[in-house]
Scaffold this motif. Structure first.
Motif, PDB file in Angstrom:
ATOM      1  N   PHE A  37     -15.349  -7.116   8.195  1.00  0.00           N
ATOM      2  CA  PHE A  37     -15.765  -7.384   6.820  1.00  0.00           C
ATOM      3  C   PHE A  37     -14.851  -6.678   5.829  1.00  0.00           C
ATOM      4  CE2 PHE A  37     -18.564  -8.294   3.383  1.00  0.00           C
ATOM      5  CZ  PHE A  37     -18.586  -7.166   2.584  1.00  0.00           C
ATOM      6  N   SER A  38     -14.528  -5.390   6.137  1.00  0.00           N
ATOM      7  CA  SER A  38     -13.695  -4.607   5.224  1.00  0.00           C
ATOM      8  C   SER A  38     -12.309  -5.200   5.096  1.00  0.00           C
ATOM      9  CB  SER A  38     -13.593  -3.157   5.720  1.00  0.00           C
ATOM     10  OG  SER A  38     -14.869  -2.564   5.738  1.00  0.00           O
ATOM     11  N   SER A  39     -11.755  -5.685   6.222  1.00  0.00           N
ATOM     12  CA  SER A  39     -10.394  -6.205   6.194  1.00  0.00           C
ATOM     13  C   SER A  39     -10.295  -7.490   5.400  1.00  0.00           C
ATOM     14  CB  SER A  39      -9.891  -6.430   7.628  1.00  0.00           C
ATOM     15  OG  SER A  39     -10.642  -7.451   8.255  1.00  0.00           O
ATOM     16  N   CYS A  40     -11.447  -8.181   5.216  1.00  0.00           N
ATOM     17  CA  CYS A  40     -11.440  -9.443   4.485  1.00  0.00           C
ATOM     18  C   CYS A  40     -11.636  -9.242   2.987  1.00  0.00           C
ATOM     19  CB  CYS A  40     -12.541 -10.366   5.018  1.00  0.00           C
ATOM     20  SG  CYS A  40     -12.256 -10.919   6.719  1.00  0.00           S
ATOM     21  N   GLN A  41     -11.989  -8.031   2.577  1.00  0.00           N
ATOM     22  CA  GLN A  41     -12.251  -7.796   1.170  1.00  0.00           C
ATOM     23  C   GLN A  41     -10.961  -7.790   0.368  1.00  0.00           C
ATOM     24  OE1 GLN A  41     -15.623  -7.538   0.008  1.00  0.00           O
ATOM     25  NE2 GLN A  41     -15.582  -8.419   2.066  1.00  0.00           N
ATOM     26  N   GLU A  42     -10.987  -8.440  -0.780  1.00  0.00           N
ATOM     27  CA  GLU A  42      -9.843  -8.403  -1.672  1.00  0.00           C
ATOM     28  C   GLU A  42      -9.837  -7.081  -2.426  1.00  0.00           C
ATOM     29  OE1 GLU A  42      -9.693 -11.680  -4.300  1.00  0.00           O
ATOM     30  OE2 GLU A  42      -9.546 -13.195  -2.723  1.00  0.00           O
ATOM     31  N   ARG A  43      -8.656  -6.529  -2.585  1.00  0.00           N
ATOM     32  CA  ARG A  43      -8.537  -5.323  -3.403  1.00  0.00           C
ATOM     33  C   ARG A  43      -8.591  -5.711  -4.873  1.00  0.00           C
ATOM     34  NH1 ARG A  43      -4.935  -4.457   0.882  1.00  0.00           N
ATOM     35  NH2 ARG A  43      -5.377  -2.571   2.086  1.00  0.00           N
ATOM     36  N   GLN A  44      -9.247  -4.892  -5.654  1.00  0.00           N
ATOM     37  CA  GLN A  44      -9.280  -5.088  -7.100  1.00  0.00           C
ATOM     38  C   GLN A  44      -8.204  -4.198  -7.708  1.00  0.00           C
ATOM     39  OE1 GLN A  44     -11.341  -7.208  -9.043  1.00  0.00           O
ATOM     40  NE2 GLN A  44      -9.751  -6.629 -10.515  1.00  0.00           N
ATOM     41  N   TYR A  45      -7.171  -4.809  -8.266  1.00  0.00           N
ATOM     42  CA  TYR A  45      -6.059  -4.046  -8.828  1.00  0.00           C
ATOM     43  C   TYR A  45      -6.273  -3.769 -10.310  1.00  0.00           C
ATOM     44  CZ  TYR A  45      -3.515  -5.236  -4.545  1.00  0.00           C
ATOM     45  OH  TYR A  45      -3.126  -5.375  -3.238  1.00  0.00           O
ATOM     46  N   TYR A  46      -5.707  -2.638 -10.767  1.00  0.00           N
ATOM     47  CA  TYR A  46      -5.803  -2.232 -12.168  1.00  0.00           C
ATOM     48  C   TYR A  46      -4.417  -1.802 -12.645  1.00  0.00           C
ATOM     49  CZ  TYR A  46     -10.709  -1.912 -10.806  1.00  0.00           C
ATOM     50  OH  TYR A  46     -11.965  -2.183 -10.311  1.00  0.00           O
ATOM     51  N   PHE A  47      -3.896  -2.514 -13.626  1.00  0.00           N
ATOM     52  CA  PHE A  47      -2.605  -2.157 -14.209  1.00  0.00           C
ATOM     53  C   PHE A  47      -2.808  -1.058 -15.248  1.00  0.00           C
ATOM     54  CE2 PHE A  47       0.561  -3.139 -17.681  1.00  0.00           C
ATOM     55  CZ  PHE A  47       1.630  -2.501 -17.052  1.00  0.00           C
ATOM     56  N   VAL A  48      -2.053   0.030 -15.114  1.00  0.00           N
ATOM     57  CA  VAL A  48      -2.142   1.152 -16.053  1.00  0.00           C
ATOM     58  C   VAL A  48      -0.810   1.243 -16.793  1.00  0.00           C
ATOM     59  CG1 VAL A  48      -2.577   3.616 -16.341  1.00  0.00           C
ATOM     60  CG2 VAL A  48      -3.721   2.345 -14.490  1.00  0.00           C
ATOM     61  N   ASN A  49      -0.840   0.911 -18.067  1.00  0.00           N
ATOM     62  CA  ASN A  49       0.389   0.866 -18.862  1.00  0.00           C
ATOM     63  C   ASN A  49       0.674   2.228 -19.496  1.00  0.00           C
ATOM     64  OD1 ASN A  49       2.676  -0.234 -19.977  1.00  0.00           O
ATOM     65  ND2 ASN A  49       1.612  -1.149 -21.731  1.00  0.00           N
ATOM     66  N   GLN A  50       0.762   3.237 -18.641  1.00  0.00           N
ATOM     67  CA  GLN A  50       1.157   4.584 -19.048  1.00  0.00           C
ATOM     68  C   GLN A  50       2.325   5.017 -18.172  1.00  0.00           C
ATOM     69  OE1 GLN A  50      -2.057   7.489 -19.346  1.00  0.00           O
ATOM     70  NE2 GLN A  50      -3.571   5.839 -19.420  1.00  0.00           N
ATOM     71  N   LEU A  51       3.302   5.681 -18.768  1.00  0.00           N
ATOM     72  CA  LEU A  51       4.477   6.104 -18.016  1.00  0.00           C
ATOM     73  C   LEU A  51       4.200   7.426 -17.314  1.00  0.00           C
ATOM     74  CD1 LEU A  51       7.334   5.258 -20.546  1.00  0.00           C
ATOM     75  CD2 LEU A  51       6.440   3.857 -18.673  1.00  0.00           C
ATOM     76  N   MET A  52       4.265   7.410 -15.988  1.00  0.00           N
ATOM     77  CA  MET A  52       4.057   8.622 -15.192  1.00  0.00           C
ATOM     78  C   MET A  52       5.011   8.606 -14.011  1.00  0.00           C
ATOM     79  SD  MET A  52      -0.086   9.101 -14.946  1.00  0.00           S
ATOM     80  CE  MET A  52      -1.153   8.909 -16.384  1.00  0.00           C
ATOM     81  N   ASN A  53       5.323   9.801 -13.478  1.00  0.00           N
ATOM     82  CA  ASN A  53       6.042   9.826 -12.210  1.00  0.00           C
ATOM     83  C   ASN A  53       5.064   9.430 -11.098  1.00  0.00           C
ATOM     84  OD1 ASN A  53       4.651  12.191 -11.201  1.00  0.00           O
ATOM     85  ND2 ASN A  53       6.030  13.470 -12.414  1.00  0.00           N
ATOM     86  N   TRP A  54       5.598   9.227  -9.887  1.00  0.00           N
ATOM     87  CA  TRP A  54       4.769   8.677  -8.814  1.00  0.00           C
ATOM     88  C   TRP A  54       3.598   9.590  -8.474  1.00  0.00           C
ATOM     89  CZ3 TRP A  54       3.047   9.612  -3.864  1.00  0.00           C
ATOM     90  CH2 TRP A  54       2.643   8.499  -3.107  1.00  0.00           C
ATOM     91  N   ASP A  55       3.834  10.902  -8.410  1.00  0.00           N
ATOM     92  CA  ASP A  55       2.766  11.833  -8.037  1.00  0.00           C
ATOM     93  C   ASP A  55       1.654  11.865  -9.076  1.00  0.00           C
ATOM     94  OD1 ASP A  55       3.698  13.258  -5.490  1.00  0.00           O
ATOM     95  OD2 ASP A  55       5.456  13.401  -6.772  1.00  0.00           O
ATOM     96  N   ASP A  56       2.028  11.852 -10.360  1.00  0.00           N
ATOM     97  CA  ASP A  56       1.007  11.842 -11.410  1.00  0.00           C
ATOM     98  C   ASP A  56       0.236  10.527 -11.399  1.00  0.00           C
ATOM     99  OD1 ASP A  56       1.647  14.389 -12.221  1.00  0.00           O
ATOM    100  OD2 ASP A  56       2.930  13.744 -13.886  1.00  0.00           O
ATOM    101  N   ALA A  57       0.949   9.435 -11.134  1.00  0.00           N
ATOM    102  CA  ALA A  57       0.275   8.134 -11.037  1.00  0.00           C
ATOM    103  C   ALA A  57      -0.710   8.127  -9.872  1.00  0.00           C
ATOM    104  CB  ALA A  57       1.313   7.023 -10.870  1.00  0.00           C
ATOM    105  N   GLN A  58      -0.312   8.721  -8.760  1.00  0.00           N
ATOM    106  CA  GLN A  58      -1.209   8.815  -7.605  1.00  0.00           C
ATOM    107  C   GLN A  58      -2.469   9.606  -7.959  1.00  0.00           C
ATOM    108  OE1 GLN A  58      -0.463  11.706  -4.460  1.00  0.00           O
ATOM    109  NE2 GLN A  58      -0.452  10.037  -2.961  1.00  0.00           N
ATOM    110  N   ARG A  59      -2.283  10.744  -8.644  1.00  0.00           N
ATOM    111  CA  ARG A  59      -3.442  11.560  -9.029  1.00  0.00           C
ATOM    112  C   ARG A  59      -4.363  10.790  -9.976  1.00  0.00           C
ATOM    113  NH1 ARG A  59       0.189  16.000  -8.212  1.00  0.00           N
ATOM    114  NH2 ARG A  59       1.270  15.620 -10.188  1.00  0.00           N
ATOM    115  N   TYR A  60      -3.767  10.064 -10.917  1.00  0.00           N
ATOM    116  CA  TYR A  60      -4.565   9.278 -11.862  1.00  0.00           C
ATOM    117  C   TYR A  60      -5.396   8.239 -11.107  1.00  0.00           C
ATOM    118  CZ  TYR A  60      -5.734   6.153 -15.736  1.00  0.00           C
ATOM    119  OH  TYR A  60      -6.413   5.373 -16.649  1.00  0.00           O
TER     120      TYR A  60
END
Length: 250
Positions: A17-40
């Protein structure tokens, strides 16, 4: 027995069931490095975007439709070059990358092994490619050229069975010695490679791939991070993790 059966069935169904679920994506239009984006993303959603199939790509493209710029996703790769024979030897940090080609350039995220050219420069290359190679004989302290073309793994096995290991090059003098063994116009495998590690931030298994056929410059970075864009039809590439980009969470 019946209790075990139903528990196992429950978890199999749950995983399915879990593998069939679609991910809900969210675009964040803020400039961050990868680590800060990960934390956000981990604070406000689940994690940086994981893209697991072509259906995810379609949904991802819908989310980033408002921009053609690069955006961070959850991919990353650690840069951990090691020598096959002397992983911690003195001088093992010596490098002689071919600067005219901007190596190591990790084309299509598929170059984890290192060969030396007839000019003494080093290239990262697909480990499955067949090249002649240079072994090291610890008993005689000599480098030995082998003209038969093999992939990196088979070349290493040959060197270990017949000599000591693939060549470790620790300084300029050794590089020059190995260079003289490379036939004009050819390349030869050395013992340098790195782990074929590409990870998702959420630790999902890395099975599906969608790489752009471009260079992914490594330079002196110890880690590179994944990005993509609508302009590239969500094809993936690696960039320095400290670069500031918008990003996509899920």
């Amino acid at each position: 027995f019946l209790a075990t059966y139903w528990v196992n069935k429950f978890f199999r169904n749950l995983l399915s069931f879990s593998s069939c679920q679609e991910r809900q994506y969210y675009f964040v239009n803020q400039l961050m490095n990868w680590d800060d984006a990960q934390r956000y993303c981990r604070k406000h959603h689940t994690d940086l975007a994981t893209i697991g199939n072509s259906k995810d790509i379609k949904q991802f493209l819908d989310i980033v439709s408002s921009t053609n710029n690069n955006v961070w996703i959850g991919l990353y790769s650690n840069i951990n070059w090691t020598w096959s024979g002397e992983l911690n030897s003195v001088g093992s940090q010596y490098r002689n990358w071919e600067s005219s080609d901007n190596d190591p350039d990790f084309i299509s995220a598929n170059q984890f092994c290192v060969c030396i050219g007839d000019n003494g420069g080093w290239w990262d290359y697909d480990c499955a490619k067949k090249f002649p190679f240079v072994c090291y004989n610890a008993r005689t302290t000599e480098f030995v050229a082998v003209d038969e073309a093999m992939n990196w793994s088979n070349a290493r096995t040959y060197c270990q069975q017949n000599f000591t290991d693939l060549a470790t090059i620790r300084n300029i003098a050794e590089n020059q010695r190995v260079q003289t063994l490379v036939a004009t116009g050819y390349w030869a495998w050395t013992g340098l490679r790195r782990d074929e590690n590409i990870y998702w931030s959420d630790q999902s298994s890395f099975r599906f791939s969608n790489w752009d056929n471009i260079s992914n410059l490594i330079d002196s970075n110890t880690r590179i991070c994944g990005a993509t864009s609508k302009a590239k039809s969500a094809k993936w590439k690696f960039l320095p993790c400290q670069r500031k980009l918008p990003f996509v969470c899920y």
